[in-house]
Motif scaffolding. Structure first.
Motif, PDB file in Angstrom:
ATOM      1  N   ARG A  59       3.189   6.061  -2.798  1.00 49.43           N
ATOM      2  CA  ARG A  59       4.288   6.634  -3.275  1.00 49.43           C
ATOM      3  C   ARG A  59       4.318   6.741  -4.738  1.00 49.43           C
ATOM      4  NH1 ARG A  59       8.782   4.013   0.385  1.00 49.43           N
ATOM      5  NH2 ARG A  59       8.495   4.985   2.462  1.00 49.43           N
ATOM      6  N   ARG A  60       4.070   5.425  -5.321  1.00 46.67           N
ATOM      7  CA  ARG A  60       4.255   5.569  -6.855  1.00 46.67           C
ATOM      8  C   ARG A  60       3.266   6.465  -7.484  1.00 46.67           C
ATOM      9  NH1 ARG A  60       3.803   0.262  -7.721  1.00 46.67           N
ATOM     10  NH2 ARG A  60       1.304   0.489  -8.243  1.00 46.67           N
ATOM     11  N   GLU A  61       2.072   6.622  -6.990  1.00 50.67           N
ATOM     12  CA  GLU A  61       1.096   7.426  -7.360  1.00 50.67           C
ATOM     13  C   GLU A  61       1.296   8.818  -7.145  1.00 50.67           C
ATOM     14  OE1 GLU A  61      -2.738   6.442  -5.768  1.00 50.67           O
ATOM     15  OE2 GLU A  61      -2.912   4.708  -6.889  1.00 50.67           O
ATOM     16  N   ARG A  62       1.862   9.292  -6.041  1.00 52.90           N
ATOM     17  CA  ARG A  62       2.423  10.633  -5.855  1.00 52.90           C
ATOM     18  C   ARG A  62       3.577  10.996  -6.621  1.00 52.90           C
ATOM     19  NH1 ARG A  62       4.449  11.281   0.050  1.00 52.90           N
ATOM     20  NH2 ARG A  62       2.420  10.781   0.565  1.00 52.90           N
ATOM     21  N   ARG A  63       4.428   9.905  -7.068  1.00 53.26           N
ATOM     22  CA  ARG A  63       5.413  10.456  -8.030  1.00 53.26           C
ATOM     23  C   ARG A  63       5.071  10.534  -9.260  1.00 53.26           C
ATOM     24  NH1 ARG A  63       8.507   5.677  -7.426  1.00 53.26           N
ATOM     25  NH2 ARG A  63       7.615   5.318  -9.491  1.00 53.26           N
ATOM     26  N   ASN A  64       4.071   9.612  -9.771  1.00 51.27           N
ATOM     27  CA  ASN A  64       3.436   9.777 -11.223  1.00 51.27           C
ATOM     28  C   ASN A  64       2.979  11.343 -11.330  1.00 51.27           C
ATOM     29  OD1 ASN A  64       4.459   7.481 -11.792  1.00 51.27           O
ATOM     30  ND2 ASN A  64       2.327   6.365 -11.587  1.00 51.27           N
ATOM     31  N   ARG A  65       2.077  11.657 -10.213  1.00 48.61           N
ATOM     32  CA  ARG A  65       1.398  12.662 -10.163  1.00 48.61           C
ATOM     33  C   ARG A  65       2.192  14.172 -10.267  1.00 48.61           C
ATOM     34  NH1 ARG A  65      -2.308  11.799  -6.100  1.00 48.61           N
ATOM     35  NH2 ARG A  65      -1.104  12.809  -4.614  1.00 48.61           N
ATOM     36  N   ARG A 124       3.731   1.563  -1.175  1.00 42.78           N
ATOM     37  CA  ARG A 124       4.501   1.478  -2.388  1.00 42.78           C
ATOM     38  C   ARG A 124       3.745   2.149  -3.279  1.00 42.78           C
ATOM     39  NH1 ARG A 124       8.236  -2.809  -4.726  1.00 42.78           N
ATOM     40  NH2 ARG A 124      10.168  -2.404  -3.747  1.00 42.78           N
ATOM     41  N   ARG A 125       2.434   1.839  -3.263  1.00 40.81           N
ATOM     42  CA  ARG A 125       1.476   2.423  -4.242  1.00 40.81           C
ATOM     43  C   ARG A 125       1.139   3.901  -4.155  1.00 40.81           C
ATOM     44  NH1 ARG A 125      -3.161  -0.085  -3.033  1.00 40.81           N
ATOM     45  NH2 ARG A 125      -4.161   1.768  -2.451  1.00 40.81           N
ATOM     46  N   ARG A 157       0.872  -1.018  -0.153  1.00 41.98           N
ATOM     47  CA  ARG A 157       0.006  -0.013   0.088  1.00 41.98           C
ATOM     48  C   ARG A 157       0.750   1.221   0.071  1.00 41.98           C
ATOM     49  NH1 ARG A 157      -3.130   3.642   2.995  1.00 41.98           N
ATOM     50  NH2 ARG A 157      -1.580   2.951   4.825  1.00 41.98           N
ATOM     51  N   ARG A 159       3.604  14.068 -13.786  1.00 38.54           N
ATOM     52  CA  ARG A 159       2.582  14.527 -14.804  1.00 38.54           C
ATOM     53  C   ARG A 159       2.558  16.017 -14.669  1.00 38.54           C
ATOM     54  NH1 ARG A 159      -1.027  10.861 -13.542  1.00 38.54           N
ATOM     55  NH2 ARG A 159      -2.326  12.092 -12.064  1.00 38.54           N
TER      56      ARG A 159
END
Lengths: 320, 357
Positions: free
Chosen positions: A19-25, A16-17, A14, A28
């Protein structure tokens, strides 16, 4: 065999997910911001230049904002003040033509957009209701827009300036040229934007249920009354959106106007070009002022379209 | 005169024959319901009467006029559509007034007639509203008022109640029937719902695959179905069918399907003896228990309150349904005995489904 993901605890996964979403945002938004800056910078520079006096047009290091803001350029293009004595006669004449350019652009763009809207709406109706042209006609129409304007510009020029005068001269005894005329430019704008009108109006007309027309016809309404009283009111907001869209296309069109007119009909985009190539040096200030004036209606219409687009595309409110 | 006469009417869409040569006389002032499964050609038939579809062949005569080439608006018909087709951009008043405005009627007359039509279906309070502000039942009434206002001699209705919930649909049935009485106009009504057809119609036309299977009064169609299709289409639950043959012993005839043998009424013609046939019996004519000789095993019991449906197996995967009293307690797996009420047995041809007896 266990995979790396299944080896992790749910909590780790959770975190990791997230963190990944935040990085993607972040990535973007960084990309979008950079792109916005890239797109907006010329507009920013144009607006700033329009408020600069001639001494500030070209400086190093560049002045990001005018050090001595002035409305001089606007006064000059609208000819509110007396003509700057430092300008040559030719430059001064050009400076006066903003009103003519504005008038010509408004006349040509509005008439062409209305004409295209009128023709395109009825064409779209017949394609939607009678399957005119067959199943794939609606797609075929769009391919017309794939032809770059430069390809047709020269051949249309030959038509307008040579073939039509020659033909009318031979048939009627009077040479009628379409070159450098309002009608000539309006016609070519109507033709080039018609595919868009048909395509957009098709999406709106397809949304109007057949049975509404059937009901009206059973109550004694003829085809034309059905269109006028039932179909058109229901696609009115779609027509507004389409009109604005096409108007903006025409307003920003440069190549065909440049090729097919000179010196009588002068749209704003062509006028802008004249400033750039003026033999008297480059009048960056007035040019930027005209550029700003051309952009304002597009921005305003863009905002208006946005409002209508919401209404236009939430069209499914018709009870089915 | 609102008599409609249809002769050999045909409609093809490409290679598909939607309506395959039907002939029908619709009487003045009757409530005629065309019923059939979806794709049977009933809506196409209605659309040809209304003029929204052009027939491929045949004739439609309304009154004394051949209307094949008349525009929909010139036929003097009113129509209520499945989706109601109310104009969303007009108020209820303008929706109802549309047909009068098209005819360029003076404003005062328009007001008077709209008010009268609105009163007829009790929607006076809705006139200033827009269709999207009306409930399903209200929209239904608006659509009716819009049709009534032009005073047509024929009303065409294409599944007008299908968008309503079950309770409202039953209420509207009653209302439509009383409206038909008050107006005295000819109603031609299309539906796939056999219950609607049974309850409202003066006469029913049953269609299947573009053809007319049977025309008759509701009870006629229920009690003496002309084909196996009609027999199966009407009645809830569906009629029981058993394949077998008619056998004769002396002057008594009976029906035999493998080990099951059941006597048939004496009126069954002797000529049928030895012929393969399908026996049809409605669930209420399957009598369970008390002196019955045939055996089955109960599979499922569905209590409906006033009656209970018992599904039972009679061997070789053949299942029958019987309607029994609400107090009969039959558990799944229980053995039971049954027989048919012989006078209510139907016999159909194995191949074309035509009624043999």
């Amino acid at each position: 065999m266990k995979t790396a993901a299944s080896a992790m605890s749910p909590e780790q996964a959770r975190v990791r997910r997230i963190r990944r979403e935040r990085r993607n945002r972040i990535v973007r938004h960084a990309v979008l911001l950079a792109w916005t800056g890239f797109i907006a910078f010329p507009i920013y520079w144009m607006v700033m230049t329009s408020f600069k006096d001639s001494g500030e047009w070209v400086t190093w290091p560049p002045h990001w904002v005018p050090h001595a803001p002035t409305l001089h350029n606007y006064a000059q293009i609208f000819a509110f003040s007396s003509i700057d004595p430092s300008l040559s006669r030719q430059a001064a004449e050009q400076a006066f033509t903003i009103w003519k350019g504005l008038g010509d652009s408004l006349l040509v763009c509005t008439t062409a957009a209305l004409l295209a809207l009128l023709l395109g709406t009825f064409l779209a109706y017949s394609i939607s209701r009678f399957n005119v042209g067959g199943k794939y006609f609606r797609h075929t129409i769009l391919t017309i827009r794939m032809i770059p304007p430069i390809v047709i510009a020269i051949s249309i020029l030959i038509y307008y300036a040579i073939l039509i005068p020659y033909a009318t001269g031979a048939v009627f005894g009077a040479r009628i040229s379409m070159f450098d005329t309002y009608i000539g430019l309006i016609l070519i704008y109507t033709v080039t934007t018609l595919p868009f009108v048909i395509w957009m109006m098709l999406t709106f007309i397809d949304e109007v249920p057949y049975t509404l027309e059937h009901a009206a016809r059973l109550m004694g309404a003829g085809r034309f009354t059905v269109i006028r009283r039932v179909v058109l009111p229901l696609v009115a907001s779609g027509m507004v959106v389409t009109f604005l869209f096409v108007f903006i296309l025409n307003w920003a069109e440069f190549l065909l106007a440049l090729t097919l007119t000179h010196p009588e009909v002068t749209t704003l985009t062509v006028l802008l070009n004249k400033f750039q190539s003026a033999s008297e040096g480059r009048l960056y200030g007035p040019q930027a002022a005209i550029g700003t004036m051309i952009t304002i209606p597009v921005v305003v219409l863009g905002i208006l379209i946005q409002k209508h687009l919401v209404k236009g595309f939430s069209f499914g409110t018709i009870r089915r | 005169m609102a008599r409609i006469s249809i002769k050999d009417l045909q409609k093809t869409f490409g290679a598909h024959r939607a309506v395959d040569g039907i002939s029908l006389e619709i009487r003045d002032g009757e409530f005629l319901i065309i019923v059939g499964p979806s794709g049977c050609g009933k809506t196409t038939t209605l659309n040809m009467i209304s003029g929204l579809e052009r027939p491929t062949g045949g004739q439609i005569v309304i009154g004394d006029t051949l209307v094949n080439d008349l525009e929909p608006g010139e036929r003097g018909l009113g129509m209520v559509f499945q989706d109601l087709a109310l104009f969303p951009h007009m108020t209820v008043f303008e929706n109802i007034a549309f047909g009068l405005r098209v005819k360029k009627m003076p404003d005062a007359e328009v007001r008077r007639r709209v008010a009268a039509a609105a009163a007829a279906v009790h929607i006076e309070a809705l006139l200033e509203k827009f269709p999207r502000q009306c409930s399903g039942g209200e929209s239904q009434r608006v659509a009716l008022a819009r049709t009534i206002v032009t005073d047509p001699s024929v009303f065409l209705m294409d599944e007008p109640l299908s968008s309503l919930d079950a309770k409202l649909r039953v209420d509207m049935r009653t209302e439509l029937k009383s409206l038909h009485h008050r107006l005295g106009a000819t109603f031609v009504y299309v539906t796939h719902d056999q219950a609607e057809a049974m309850t409202m119609a003066d006469r029913i036309v049953v269609m299947s695959k573009g053809r007319i299977e049977q025309v008759g009064s509701p009870l006629d169609i229920y009690n003496r179905p002309a084909t196996r299709f009609v027999a199966g289409f009407f009645g809830m639950p569906t009629m029981n069918f058993v394949e077998g043959a008619v056998v004769a012993s002396g002057d008594r005839r009976s029906f035999r399907a493998d080990d099951v043998e059941h006597p048939l009424p004496a009126a069954v013609p002797a000529a049928l003896a030895g012929r393969e046939a399908v026996l049809g019996v409605r669930s209420e004519h399957v009598l369970v228990g008390d002196g019955a000789s045939l055996k089955g095993v109960a599979q499922l019991s569905e209590p409906l309150g006033d009656t209970t449906l018992v599904h039972f197996d009679i061997g070789k995967g053949r299942r029958l349904v019987a309607k029994v009293g609400p107090t009969a307690a039959i558990e799944p797996g229980e053995a039971l005995t049954f027989q048919f009420a012989a006078e209510f047995c139907h016999l159909f041809d194995v191949h074309n489904g035509a009624r043999l007896y």
